[in-house]
Design a protein around this motif. Structure first.
Motif: not given
Length: 234
Positions: A102-104
């Motif tokens: 989803v995100d870093r």
């Protein structure tokens, strides 16, 4: 977790070396080093077996990087250990239930310090006559590096301050007695009165607070038995 004593096992550490130094460990550090880092453990035991405290190099001013610390560091350098800085970078990744990224998150950087000796998965500092605040830096770094999987164990070489203080005064008094009366100086060339320098007692206080977590740490302290038996004679 701490105050183990695997260094007392003759299969782990040669009793001849054990008799010449004082030891303190957490999480069975000596046994861990012997089993997991055999090359590095061999280096450590060779240095401890070969080093002797010489009054000529010891009873002189020189601060935390004086002759003793430099001599021990040199012995490790000859065996392939390096002075090196260890930095940590932690990367967070958000992953959905289906496995999709989803995100870093932005990485969190932790700048380390120059550890005196590093080889394989072992960090080793020689804290002979430094300010005792160095121990807080060293021990917190060892724990962070161990928790990050960078090292398997750490070692710290220092001194038994009270035992060596008594020996120093005895050697200095014997040397002064050998001089003409008008040449005698009762003051040692180094300050042994302060208790705020790195030593076994200061390390033990921190270790027994549990600051090492699960990190195996071996503290080795020079004592009167580490002395080479020679008088002070410049």
């Amino acid at each position: 977790m701490y105050d183990t004593n695997t260094y007392e096992d003759p299969l782990v550490l040669d009793p001849a070396i054990r008799a010449r130094w004082t030891f303190l460990e957490t999480s069975s550090a000596a046994a861990v080093l012997r089993a997991v880092c055999p090359e590095e453990w061999r280096d450590i035991t060779e240095v401890l077996g070969a080093f002797s405290l010489d009054p000529i190099r010891w009873l002189k001013s020189g601060g935390n990087r004086g002759d003793i610390a430099q001599e021990i560091d040199r012995m490790f350098s000859e065996r392939g250990w390096r002075e090196i800085r260890v930095d940590l970078s932690t990367h967070g990744v958000l992953i959905a239930k289906n496995g999709e990224v989803v995100d870093r998150l932005l990485p969190m950087e932790q700048e380390g310090y120059l550890v005196d000796n590093f080889k394989g998965r072992v960090a080793l500092d020689v804290e002979w006559n430094a300010k005792d605040g160095n121990l807080d830096r060293d021990l917190s770094a060892y724990r962070a590096w161990h928790e990050a999987g960078v090292i398997s164990a750490a070692a710290l070489i220092t001194q038994d301050r009270l035992a060596l203080k008594e020996l120093a005064h005895r050697l200095w008094a014997a040397y002064q007695d050998s001089l003409p009366v008008d040449q005698r100086n009762p003051r040692l060339p180094m300050d042994l009165s302060t208790s705020t320098t790195t030593n076994l007692e200061k390390a033990a206080l921190r270790v027994r607070r549990g600051v090492m977590g699960t990190c195996p740490l071996l503290v080795v302290a020079a004592t009167q038995a580490t002395w080479n038996g020679q008088p002070y004679s410049p």
